[in-house]
Structure formats: structure tokens, C-alpha cells
Motif scaffolding. Sequence first.
Motif, PDB file in Angstrom:
ATOM      1  N   GLY A   1       9.654   3.636  -5.866  1.00 43.96           N
ATOM      2  CA  GLY A   1       9.437   3.931  -4.453  1.00 43.96           C
ATOM      3  C   GLY A   1      10.698   4.404  -3.751  1.00 43.96           C
ATOM      4  N   ASN A   2      11.843   3.787  -4.070  1.00 43.73           N
ATOM      5  CA  ASN A   2      13.099   4.198  -3.455  1.00 43.73           C
ATOM      6  C   ASN A   2      13.579   5.537  -4.006  1.00 43.73           C
TER       7      ASN A   2
ATOM      8  N   ALA B   1       4.623   0.503   3.301  1.00 45.35           N
ATOM      9  CA  ALA B   1       4.402   0.624   1.867  1.00 45.35           C
ATOM     10  C   ALA B   1       5.132   1.862   1.344  1.00 45.35           C
ATOM     11  N   ASP B   2       5.546   1.802   0.087  1.00 41.81           N
ATOM     12  CA  ASP B   2       6.219   2.936  -0.558  1.00 41.81           C
ATOM     13  C   ASP B   2       5.279   3.581  -1.567  1.00 41.81           C
ATOM     14  N   LEU B   3       5.124   4.897  -1.466  1.00 45.29           N
ATOM     15  CA  LEU B   3       4.335   5.629  -2.452  1.00 45.29           C
ATOM     16  C   LEU B   3       5.199   5.982  -3.652  1.00 45.29           C
ATOM     17  N   TYR B   4       4.585   6.044  -4.836  1.00 47.08           N
ATOM     18  CA  TYR B   4       5.294   6.482  -6.038  1.00 47.08           C
ATOM     19  C   TYR B   4       4.277   6.891  -7.092  1.00 47.08           C
TER      20      TYR B   4
ATOM     21  N   ILE C   1      -0.980   8.036  -8.623  1.00 46.20           N
ATOM     22  CA  ILE C   1      -0.346   7.762  -7.326  1.00 46.20           C
ATOM     23  C   ILE C   1      -0.586   6.302  -6.970  1.00 46.20           C
ATOM     24  N   SER C   2       0.523   5.621  -6.691  1.00 44.19           N
ATOM     25  CA  SER C   2       0.451   4.178  -6.451  1.00 44.19           C
ATOM     26  C   SER C   2       1.237   3.818  -5.198  1.00 44.19           C
ATOM     27  N   VAL C   3       1.116   2.566  -4.823  1.00 43.85           N
ATOM     28  CA  VAL C   3       1.802   2.081  -3.627  1.00 43.85           C
ATOM     29  C   VAL C   3       2.406   0.712  -3.924  1.00 43.85           C
ATOM     30  N   GLN C   4       3.556   0.446  -3.327  1.00 45.54           N
ATOM     31  CA  GLN C   4       4.217  -0.853  -3.469  1.00 45.54           C
ATOM     32  C   GLN C   4       4.524  -1.407  -2.082  1.00 45.54           C
ATOM     33  N   LEU C   5       4.244  -2.700  -1.889  1.00 46.60           N
ATOM     34  CA  LEU C   5       4.544  -3.350  -0.614  1.00 46.60           C
ATOM     35  C   LEU C   5       4.919  -4.796  -0.862  1.00 46.60           C
ATOM     36  N   LYS C   6       5.505  -5.403   0.139  1.00 48.63           N
ATOM     37  CA  LYS C   6       5.871  -6.813   0.048  1.00 48.63           C
ATOM     38  C   LYS C   6       5.126  -7.603   1.113  1.00 48.63           C
ATOM     39  N   ALA C   7       4.574  -8.743   0.690  1.00 46.46           N
ATOM     40  CA  ALA C   7       3.863  -9.628   1.622  1.00 46.46           C
ATOM     41  C   ALA C   7       4.156 -11.067   1.233  1.00 46.46           C
ATOM     42  N   GLU C   8       4.631 -11.832   2.192  1.00 50.27           N
ATOM     43  CA  GLU C   8       4.962 -13.253   1.970  1.00 50.27           C
ATOM     44  C   GLU C   8       5.860 -13.427   0.749  1.00 50.27           C
ATOM     45  N   GLY C   9       6.844 -12.527   0.612  1.00 51.23           N
ATOM     46  CA  GLY C   9       7.809 -12.614  -0.477  1.00 51.23           C
ATOM     47  C   GLY C   9       7.284 -12.129  -1.815  1.00 51.23           C
ATOM     48  N   LYS C  10       6.032 -11.702  -1.853  1.00 51.27           N
ATOM     49  CA  LYS C  10       5.436 -11.220  -3.096  1.00 51.27           C
ATOM     50  C   LYS C  10       5.453  -9.686  -3.115  1.00 51.27           C
ATOM     51  N   LYS C  11       5.751  -9.106  -4.277  1.00 48.61           N
ATOM     52  CA  LYS C  11       5.723  -7.660  -4.447  1.00 48.61           C
ATOM     53  C   LYS C  11       4.356  -7.261  -5.001  1.00 48.61           C
ATOM     54  N   ILE C  12       3.684  -6.362  -4.285  1.00 48.01           N
ATOM     55  CA  ILE C  12       2.345  -5.924  -4.690  1.00 48.01           C
ATOM     56  C   ILE C  12       2.381  -4.451  -5.055  1.00 48.01           C
ATOM     57  N   LYS C  13       1.865  -4.130  -6.241  1.00 47.25           N
ATOM     58  CA  LYS C  13       1.772  -2.739  -6.694  1.00 47.25           C
ATOM     59  C   LYS C  13       0.323  -2.447  -7.049  1.00 47.25           C
ATOM     60  N   THR C  14      -0.161  -1.313  -6.580  1.00 49.20           N
ATOM     61  CA  THR C  14      -1.549  -0.965  -6.899  1.00 49.20           C
ATOM     62  C   THR C  14      -1.762   0.539  -6.819  1.00 49.20           C
ATOM     63  N   ASN C  15      -2.705   1.046  -7.631  1.00 50.60           N
ATOM     64  CA  ASN C  15      -3.076   2.465  -7.552  1.00 50.60           C
ATOM     65  C   ASN C  15      -3.871   2.723  -6.276  1.00 50.60           C
ATOM     66  N   LEU C  16      -3.821   3.971  -5.805  1.00 47.53           N
ATOM     67  CA  LEU C  16      -4.625   4.374  -4.660  1.00 47.53           C
ATOM     68  C   LEU C  16      -5.982   4.891  -5.114  1.00 47.53           C
TER      69      LEU C  16
END
Length: 426
Positions: free
Chosen positions: A224-225, A362-365, A372-387
Motif C-alpha cells: 500500500g505504501n 484504506a490503502d489500495l494495492y 486489487i485489494s485494500v488494507q486498513l487498520k481497525a482496533e490495532g488489527k491489520k485487515i487485508k481483503t480483495n475488492l
Amino acid sequence: MLKLIAISADFDPVHKGHEKLIKEAKKLADEKQKKLVVYLNKGYSANHGPFFVNFEARRDMALALGADEVKSFEGLHHRLVLSYSVPIRLNKMYEDGATDYITSAHISLDEIKNKAQKFVKEGNFVGMPKNYPNRNEIRWYALNEFLGSPLEYHVIPEFNKEKYSGRKIRKSILDNDMVIPKETRKLLPKTTIDILEDEIAAGRIPGQRNWAEIYKRMNTYSRGNLEKIAYLNGNTINEIIKRRVYRDPESIWAVFRRANYGPVMTRLAVSAIEEEVTKKEVMDLMKSYEAKGVIPEGQKVQRVIDRAWYVASESEKGVNAKTANETFRSKNIKVDNPPLNIRAGLNLTKFETKIISEGLNADLYIDKDNKISVQLKAEGKKIKTNLRLPAKEVTYLRYIMDSNFIPTSASIRKDKKGYKVDITIG
């Protein structure tokens, strides 16, 4: 405002071919009672790499041979390809009062004019054929014509380019343990030799990249970065992740070769990593010059977005991407209102659905499976999932993400049936 005769160059270092150019330009300036100004690239060279000789020393070399003044172009060559930086440099010359431009080439001005007409007619200066002799001179002439011909163009015969090569001169000094070899000295004016030897003695030659920062970013940044950095596409980012760890320059050049980057684009991409140049930064720079009327119509940011939507639309009809690309460029296709906002579905687990909330960034990558996927952080957890997207929008978004300088941003939105991601283009 002073009237100027202009030269634009790297001069890294100034050799006898450059000496001839300066002396001919000075003769022209004296005849026209004008001032000779040499514009030197600063920071990064026109080939997107660090300079062997720093700006101050190259400035002194040019002044010693008769230039009346030296000005700098700075901040362009780690951000833009030549088809974008040349019109910006030309615009700077116009604003400074330049009336004439002089360069050297081994083809005539008539040949330069003839080869330039195709690009002037199309209004697009990206992808000039590699087999064109004196490509850079053709590009400068074509863009000057496209922008209204403010500069009178002059060409003098070029010295033997194989012999008077800055790259070979630099290599000979490096290979000779930072001593200027006897044969190389014959290619350099005495003033250049004196300045070079002072710079070598002071330890200011050769200029170097900040390899520590490059290694750090290539070894640690997430997909994502890396996606945010200009001139990195999805395939290249996955190659970078796959080939970690990087400890030497050769491993970096190798990964870009595997990603099918040529030498010029490799240097530009590495420079963007070194300076952490973002796609948004490049896009904003382009738009600022678009507002001044400097960027050709066919190269504007909106045309890149239009092309992506047109190719996606044609692909949905069964037309292959290469054909659609060629049609878009050759026929100057007009596209109505390509979407700049897309809402995509997410593949979330029940646990992930419970911990995310509306408004999360969220970061796309592009993931390792080319999705094409997305990464985000919620409550200290890293979540990655396809769109989840229709095929047309997948194609469109992938073209945008691989465009080199069109940024994307995304955030989580509450939907009737859970959560989706809102994607903004540009």
C-alpha cells in the motif's frame, strides 16, 4: 527584460563538445547583442540520476568557457519524464526573456523539423521512438513548435558522440581511481580539468544516491505504501516485495529489469523512491503547469484518466487493450465523464465486520495474485481483503493504479448490507 540566447544541458562534466557549443552560442549572442545564459539541471540529471559533478562546479565550468550567466532547473528530474519536464523548462526560458535556443546535433535542422512534425500534429510527446537520432533535440524542437515557437532554434554540428560522451568520461575517471586518465584529459578543456581536480581533491566527486533510504523503503514498505510512490506499478511492487532483502545497488537494478523497466524508467523510479515522491505530488505539479497552458493537451492528467476508462469500456466489448490504446491515441477519442469515485464491495469476516467503522482510511494495492485489494487498520488489527467490482471497473481501476502518477485514495463507508469502500481517483 534582457534578451537571451539559451542552452539547456547537464554538462556532467563540461567537455570539448560543450566548449564548441558554448563558443558558437557566444558568437551568436555577440552578433545579436544578447546575453548567453546556460541552463543547467540541478539535483537530478535529465536521465533521472545523481550528478557526477555538483551544480556549483558545472556552473563554474560553463562560466569559464564564456557563458554570461548560469541558471538552474531544479526539482523536475526525480518527478517527471522528459516529455513533461521539457515544456516546463521551455516555459521558464520564455519567462526569463530567451529569444533563441542553440543546441548541437549530428542531423540537420531540416531533419529535426521533419521528424518533429508528427508529434506537433498529435500534440503528444510521450514515447518518442528509440531509433530516432538526436531524440532529445527533436523533442525540444517539437515542444517549442507546439507551444507557439517563441524560441528561434539553432543547430551546430555535433562532435563525435561516441568519443565525447559524458558517460564514458565519468567511467574512465571512476575506473582510474578518481584520477583523470591521459586520454580523457584530451577530451576536456583545461578549465574543466582544473575544476574537476579541485572537486576530486575535496571529495565532492562523484555524487551519490542515498542508498540507505532506498534500501530501507524497498525492504520495509508495504504494498500500500509503495503504491503511493510515483512510477511504481502493481507488478513492479510485487517484484520488489518478492525479491527482498536489498543490500546493494545491483539487486535493485535487477528487480526493475525483472519488472521490464528500461534504464531510464529504472533511474526515475529509484529516484522517486529515494526522494519519496508520491503520485499525488507529481499529479499536482502537472496540474499546476496545465493551468499555465504549458502541458500539451494529449498529456494532461484528465487524458490519462480518459484513456483508462476508454480502454476499460472497449475491453468490456471484447476489444483487446493494445488495440483500444492505439485507437484512443491515433483517433483522439473524446470520453464523457469517466467516474472519479467508485464504490467497491469487501470480503470481510464476521470479526472484521464487527471491528471496522465508517470513515477508516484504506490503502489500495495489487496483491500477489494480481487482484486489487485494500488494507486498513481497525482496533490495532491489520485487515487485508480483495475488492468486489464489475470487470469494467476492475480494468479501469487497474489502469489508473498503474498510470505512474494518478493517485487513488479510499475510505470505509457504511452500507445497507454492511461495509463498502469508497475509492477516489485523482
